[in-house]
Design an enzyme around this catalytic site. Structure first.
Site, PDB file in Angstrom:
ATOM      1  N   MET A   1      71.718 -58.940 -29.443  1.00 36.44           N
ATOM      2  CA  MET A   1      72.528 -57.790 -29.027  1.00 36.44           C
ATOM      3  C   MET A   1      73.670 -57.851 -28.063  1.00 36.44           C
ATOM      4  O   MET A   1      74.021 -57.018 -27.592  1.00 36.44           O
ATOM      5  CB  MET A   1      71.372 -56.368 -28.725  1.00 36.44           C
ATOM      6  N   GLY A   2      73.840 -59.254 -27.656  1.00 36.81           N
ATOM      7  CA  GLY A   2      74.715 -59.498 -26.745  1.00 36.81           C
ATOM      8  C   GLY A   2      74.303 -59.371 -25.401  1.00 36.81           C
ATOM      9  O   GLY A   2      73.126 -59.380 -25.214  1.00 36.81           O
TER      10      GLY A   2
ATOM     11  N   HIS B   1      72.405 -63.930 -21.708  1.00 40.06           N
ATOM     12  CA  HIS B   1      72.018 -64.622 -20.631  1.00 40.06           C
ATOM     13  C   HIS B   1      71.224 -66.022 -21.140  1.00 40.06           C
ATOM     14  O   HIS B   1      71.218 -66.281 -22.239  1.00 40.06           O
ATOM     15  CB  HIS B   1      70.909 -63.866 -19.780  1.00 40.06           C
ATOM     16  N   GLU B   2      70.640 -66.740 -20.204  1.00 38.77           N
ATOM     17  CA  GLU B   2      70.452 -68.178 -20.525  1.00 38.77           C
ATOM     18  C   GLU B   2      69.225 -67.739 -21.718  1.00 38.77           C
ATOM     19  O   GLU B   2      68.929 -69.113 -22.342  1.00 38.77           O
ATOM     20  CB  GLU B   2      69.655 -68.909 -19.297  1.00 38.77           C
ATOM     21  N   GLY B   3      68.502 -66.747 -21.910  1.00 41.51           N
ATOM     22  CA  GLY B   3      67.451 -66.714 -22.931  1.00 41.51           C
ATOM     23  C   GLY B   3      68.015 -66.716 -24.310  1.00 41.51           C
ATOM     24  O   GLY B   3      67.595 -67.621 -25.084  1.00 41.51           O
ATOM     25  N   HIS B   4      69.212 -66.072 -24.409  1.00 37.78           N
ATOM     26  CA  HIS B   4      69.933 -66.262 -25.554  1.00 37.78           C
ATOM     27  C   HIS B   4      70.584 -67.453 -26.014  1.00 37.78           C
ATOM     28  O   HIS B   4      70.275 -67.920 -27.032  1.00 37.78           O
ATOM     29  CB  HIS B   4      70.927 -65.151 -25.509  1.00 37.78           C
TER      30      HIS B   4
ATOM     31  N   GLN C   1      67.411 -49.398 -34.106  1.00 39.92           N
ATOM     32  CA  GLN C   1      66.097 -49.918 -33.420  1.00 39.92           C
ATOM     33  C   GLN C   1      66.011 -49.179 -32.083  1.00 39.92           C
ATOM     34  O   GLN C   1      65.114 -49.347 -31.423  1.00 39.92           O
ATOM     35  CB  GLN C   1      65.988 -51.350 -33.251  1.00 39.92           C
TER      36      GLN C   1
ATOM     37  N   ASP D   1      60.179 -61.487 -26.713  1.00 40.82           N
ATOM     38  CA  ASP D   1      60.047 -60.333 -27.859  1.00 40.82           C
ATOM     39  C   ASP D   1      58.730 -60.838 -28.666  1.00 40.82           C
ATOM     40  O   ASP D   1      59.024 -60.894 -29.788  1.00 40.82           O
ATOM     41  CB  ASP D   1      61.183 -59.832 -28.424  1.00 40.82           C
TER      42      ASP D   1
ATOM     43  N   GLN E   1      58.131 -58.686 -31.707  1.00 36.03           N
ATOM     44  CA  GLN E   1      59.363 -58.611 -32.618  1.00 36.03           C
ATOM     45  C   GLN E   1      59.250 -59.917 -33.388  1.00 36.03           C
ATOM     46  O   GLN E   1      59.514 -59.842 -34.684  1.00 36.03           O
ATOM     47  CB  GLN E   1      60.442 -58.579 -31.978  1.00 36.03           C
TER      48      GLN E   1
HETATM   49  P1  AMP Z   1      68.258 -59.230 -27.695  1.00 34.19           P
HETATM   50  O1  AMP Z   1      69.542 -59.479 -27.322  1.00 34.19           O
HETATM   51  O2  AMP Z   1      67.450 -58.755 -26.436  1.00 34.19           O
HETATM   52  O3  AMP Z   1      68.005 -58.483 -28.771  1.00 34.19           O
HETATM   53  O4  AMP Z   1      67.630 -60.655 -27.872  1.00 34.19           O
HETATM   54  C1  AMP Z   1      68.224 -61.309 -28.953  1.00 34.19           C
HETATM   55  C2  AMP Z   1      66.966 -62.728 -28.864  1.00 34.19           C
HETATM   56  O5  AMP Z   1      67.102 -63.478 -27.889  1.00 34.19           O
HETATM   57  C3  AMP Z   1      65.666 -62.269 -29.397  1.00 34.19           C
HETATM   58  O6  AMP Z   1      65.130 -63.272 -30.438  1.00 34.19           O
HETATM   59  C4  AMP Z   1      64.872 -62.173 -28.071  1.00 34.19           C
HETATM   60  O7  AMP Z   1      63.549 -62.631 -28.027  1.00 34.19           O
HETATM   61  C5  AMP Z   1      65.545 -63.500 -27.518  1.00 34.19           C
HETATM   62  N1  AMP Z   1      65.344 -63.433 -25.863  1.00 34.19           N
HETATM   63  C6  AMP Z   1      65.801 -62.304 -25.102  1.00 34.19           C
HETATM   64  N2  AMP Z   1      65.505 -62.765 -23.837  1.00 34.19           N
HETATM   65  C7  AMP Z   1      65.102 -63.799 -23.884  1.00 34.19           C
HETATM   66  C8  AMP Z   1      64.395 -64.778 -22.876  1.00 34.19           C
HETATM   67  N3  AMP Z   1      64.366 -64.332 -21.549  1.00 34.19           N
HETATM   68  N4  AMP Z   1      64.107 -65.909 -23.377  1.00 34.19           N
HETATM   69  C9  AMP Z   1      64.232 -66.346 -24.599  1.00 34.19           C
HETATM   70  N5  AMP Z   1      64.506 -65.667 -25.544  1.00 34.19           N
HETATM   71  C10 AMP Z   1      65.036 -64.337 -25.252  1.00 34.19           C
END
Ligand code: AMP
Length: 285
Positions: A35-36, A39-42, A66, A155, A158
């Site tokens: 969803m933009g 961060h490092e997770g994405h 959602q 998530d 999810q």
């Molecule tokens: P979102 O933009 O929050 O919908 O997340 C997009 C994807 O990035 C989803 O598959 C999330 O589970 C993943 N994501 C979000 N935060 C993290 C994180 N801290 N570490 C790893 N993956 C993440």
């Protein structure tokens, strides 16, 4: 130095044209839906995607379906330029950043009824959430025709819902779930962390501490649900976080609560810190 931005398309037809070309060339394709507000997770998902396949599509779409009424859809951070710059530092072959109307044109009315795994936890607290997630993810998977798709363990439910949907509906894609990326003090990275005041940012560490406390007890041989959950709750009490949506110990495959913790069990949390709702989880080993 100016970083080259990745190519961006905003319409399904442009996306489909590129995908068709790649398929004709025999390229493997990976997708990382987001969803933009990256961060490092994405970015870890995009990196994993580029090690797995020839071509990487990152999607940026704040999916209205959602979000329940009264949630943070309007204030959700939208940082397209910064996101593109970050993606430009990685091997991103294409960014799909559709408008709401492109994804849900007039007359749109089909939705996915998500699997049973979507019922507890987030599903109970956020009615309709997983139907919105499953619907948009299925649309993205159909559009991108990816060989592999990348999601984050952050998530947990999810990812489980998407795995079950893909299995049940025979979607020809491999789902990969990557580890949660954390800040150096343990806070799970989240686009919503940007909402936290400095004081709440500190208090939010209760989530990670609570998961660590659960792991410490399990490592020491503790298996009682009550003992472990009470210990986890202490971390929230200490920070005066009273709006706890759930602290759960569950079977990682069914997400049903467990009475006796025998690894692997997943500990899952959701709580409001100030005005910000945060979630986190950890597999207890
Ligand atoms: P979102 O933009 O929050 O919908 O997340 C997009 C994807 O990035 C989803 O598959 C999330 O589970 C993943 N994501 C979000 N935060 C993290 C994180 N801290 N570490 C790893 N993956 C993440």
């Amino acid at each position: 130095m100016n970083q080259a931005l990745p190519p961006v398309v905003t319409t399904c037809s442009e996306l489909t044209a590129t995908i068709r070309r790649w398929k004709q060339q025999g390229r493997s394709i990976a997708v990382a839906p987001t969803m933009g507000a990256l961060h490092e997770g994405h970015l870890s998902l995009v990196r994993a995607a580029s090690s797995a396949c020839d071509k990487v599509v990152a999607t940026l779409f704040v999916n209205p379906s959602q979000f329940a009424p009264g949630e943070d859809l309007e204030k959700y951070p939208r940082t397209l330029q910064a996101d593109l710059q970050k993606l430009g530092t990685l091997n991103t072959d294409l960014v799909f950043a559709p408008s709401e109307k492109e994804m849900y044109p007039p007359g749109f009315s089909t939705t996915v009824l998500p699997p049973a795994l979507a019922m507890p936890l987030e599903g109970e607290l956020r009615p309709g959430h997983f139907s919105g997630v499953a619907t948009v993810v299925l649309k993205l998977l159909n559009l991108v025709q990816a060989d592999e798709a990348f999601f984050g363990q952050k998530d947990f439910q999810q990812a489980a819902v998407i795995r079950a949907m893909v299995r049940d509906l025979n979607v020809p894609v491999q789902i990969n779930v990557m580890p949660t990326v954390r800040e150096s003090d343990g806070l799970a990275m989240s686009s919503r962390n940007a909402y936290l005041s400095a004081a709440d940012r500190q208090r939010a560490l209760a989530l990670h501490r609570s998961l660590q406390a659960a792991q410490t007890l399990v490592t020491a041989g503790e298996s009682s649900r009550t003992v472990i959950i009470n210990r986890m709750r202490q971390e929230f009490d200490r920070e005066q976080i009273h709006e706890i949506d759930y602290i759960e110990l569950a079977d990682p495959d069914t997400l049903l609560p467990v009475e006796t913790v025998t690894p692997p069990t997943v500990a899952l949390l959701a709580a409001k810190v100030g005005e910000t709702r945060l979630i986190d989880n950890q597999i207890l080993t």
